[in-house]
Design a protein around this motif. Structure first.
Motif, mmCIF file in Angstrom:
data_model
loop_
_atom_site.group_PDB
_atom_site.id
_atom_site.type_symbol
_atom_site.label_atom_id
_atom_site.label_comp_id
_atom_site.label_asym_id
_atom_site.label_seq_id
_atom_site.Cartn_x
_atom_site.Cartn_y
_atom_site.Cartn_z
ATOM 1 N N PHE A 43 0.835 -1.197 0.000
ATOM 2 C CA PHE A 43 0.000 0.000 0.000
ATOM 3 C C PHE A 43 0.868 1.245 0.000
ATOM 4 O O PHE A 43 1.977 1.245 0.529
ATOM 5 C CB PHE A 43 -0.929 -0.001 1.225
ATOM 6 N N TYR A 44 0.331 2.286 -0.594
ATOM 7 C CA TYR A 44 1.020 3.580 -0.613
ATOM 8 C C TYR A 44 0.368 4.462 0.443
ATOM 9 O O TYR A 44 -0.860 4.624 0.465
ATOM 10 C CB TYR A 44 0.904 4.222 -1.993
ATOM 11 N N ASN A 45 1.192 5.010 1.335
ATOM 12 C CA ASN A 45 0.691 5.902 2.371
ATOM 13 C C ASN A 45 0.616 7.314 1.798
ATOM 14 O O ASN A 45 1.625 7.879 1.380
ATOM 15 C CB ASN A 45 1.610 5.866 3.592
ATOM 16 N N LEU A 46 -0.580 7.878 1.767
ATOM 17 C CA LEU A 46 -0.764 9.181 1.131
ATOM 18 C C LEU A 46 -0.054 10.324 1.844
ATOM 19 O O LEU A 46 0.071 11.412 1.274
ATOM 20 C CB LEU A 46 -2.263 9.495 0.980
ATOM 21 N N TRP A 47 0.437 10.091 3.066
ATOM 22 C CA TRP A 47 1.232 11.139 3.727
ATOM 23 C C TRP A 47 2.425 11.539 2.864
ATOM 24 O O TRP A 47 2.870 12.687 2.902
ATOM 25 C CB TRP A 47 1.751 10.665 5.090
ATOM 26 N N TYR A 48 2.949 10.605 2.080
ATOM 27 C CA TYR A 48 4.111 10.924 1.238
ATOM 28 C C TYR A 48 3.757 11.870 0.110
ATOM 29 O O TYR A 48 4.632 12.352 -0.593
ATOM 30 C CB TYR A 48 4.724 9.635 0.677
ATOM 31 N N ASP A 49 2.467 12.150 -0.068
ATOM 32 C CA ASP A 49 2.041 13.039 -1.141
ATOM 33 C C ASP A 49 1.827 14.470 -0.650
ATOM 34 O O ASP A 49 1.198 15.267 -1.323
ATOM 35 C CB ASP A 49 0.749 12.496 -1.785
#
Length: 314
Positions: free
Chosen positions: A224-230
């Motif tokens: 999963f990709y953690n949207l905090w990195y965006d």
């Protein structure tokens, strides 16, 4: 399509169930009474109305009655959520819930274990533009417990994700009581690190691999990709503990939501909802109670968490 998550900090109804926290037993010295309950509902409804999400995940709702009362208060504010669900099969003190403008295909409660130490998860399936979307609401064990307890929830969640299919459109969101880089932060904390450095959020759910770290790449093929990195690093927080900003709430997306086909995460849209009224000085303006014990409700404030919002296109 706007999707949000919000830990509302203890919305308890006015019925005695026997499972309440001491200061939320209705109509006692602590003054959890009709007046303060209505004030709490009104304040939280204002926040949710201002967010105006299509789907919002909630944590720390005591009961179906409390959810219905919040929904009614939102309707009075002019925001109507036709569809709602709470994970209430187990008598944990607080539970997770969903409010939605979009109809569910189904909802399904995921029991982590039979123990009351673990709150059930809530899964909902939607159909949007003929595409399936799965949303699973989480509220993992707080930092009062070690990482091994959060790993129990993470493994159960991963098992369910694999049953759905890792290639599907899946959003995992809620209060994970874990930082987006928990594996770095907890190394020095012996109280938390009882797992030889392995974390539920980063390793079990595979978010660590998006940081080009192949060390644990074989642990989970579901990544999963953690949207905090965006979002910018200084904006990555939803909670403040002793003056230190923390990101306990997370929104994770499967790879299918990043492939520019069908339903997709709208790049750059992840943000905390941080209106000025949610702060008092440098602190989050949480629900106010007296410091002296027994604690008394003051009828002011919102929650100790900030809501988190992400947008999706379809």
């Amino acid at each position: 399509m706007k999707i949000a998550t919000y830990n509302v900090e203890n919305i308890f109804d006015l019925q005695r169930s026997g499972y309440e926290y001491k200061e939320y037993i209705p109509n006692t010295y602590s003054q959890w009474n009709k007046k303060n309950y209505q004030k709490k509902l009104k304040n939280i409804a204002k926040v949710i109305k201002d967010i105006d999400a299509d789907i919002i995940a909630l944590q720390e709702i005591e009961s179906l009655q409390a959810l219905k009362d919040l929904r009614y208060e939102l309707k009075r504010h002019g925001l109507y959520y036709q569809y709602y669900k709470i994970a209430n099969y187990k008598n944990t003190t607080i539970k997770v819930a969903l409010l939605s403008k979009i109809p569910f295909i189904y909802t399904h409660e995921i029991a982590v274990t039979s123990s009351y130490k673990y709150r059930n998860l809530l899964e909902a399936k939607f159909k949007i533009n003929n595409e399936e979307l799965y949303i699973i609401v989480n509220h993992w064990k707080s930092k009062a417990g070690p990482e091994s307890m959060r790993i129990v929830s993470a493994k159960k969640l991963l098992k369910r994700v694999k049953e759905i299919g890792c290639q599907k459109n899946i959003i995992l969101l809620g209060d994970f009581n874990s930082d987006y880089e928990e594996y770095k932060l907890f190394k020095r904390k012996r109280k938390h690190n009882d797992t030889n450095g392995i974390t539920g959020l980063n390793h079990i759910l595979g978010t660590i691999n998006n940081q080009n770290n192949s060390l644990y790449a074989n642990i989970a093929y579901c990544e999963f990709y953690n949207l905090w990195y965006d979002t910018e690093k200084e904006k990555r927080y939803s909670y403040i503990y002793r003056g230190k900003k923390e990101a306990l709430d997370n929104i994770l997306v499967s790879k299918a939501l990043l492939d520019s086909k069908g339903i997709d995460y709208k790049k750059g849209s992840l943000r905390t909802f941080n209106e000025k009224y949610l702060f008092k000085g440098k602190r989050i303006y949480r629900w106010q109670m007296s410091r002296k014990k027994p604690r008394v409700h003051r009828g002011k404030g919102y929650s100790d968490h900030l809501p988190l919002i992400a947008e999706f296109i379809y």
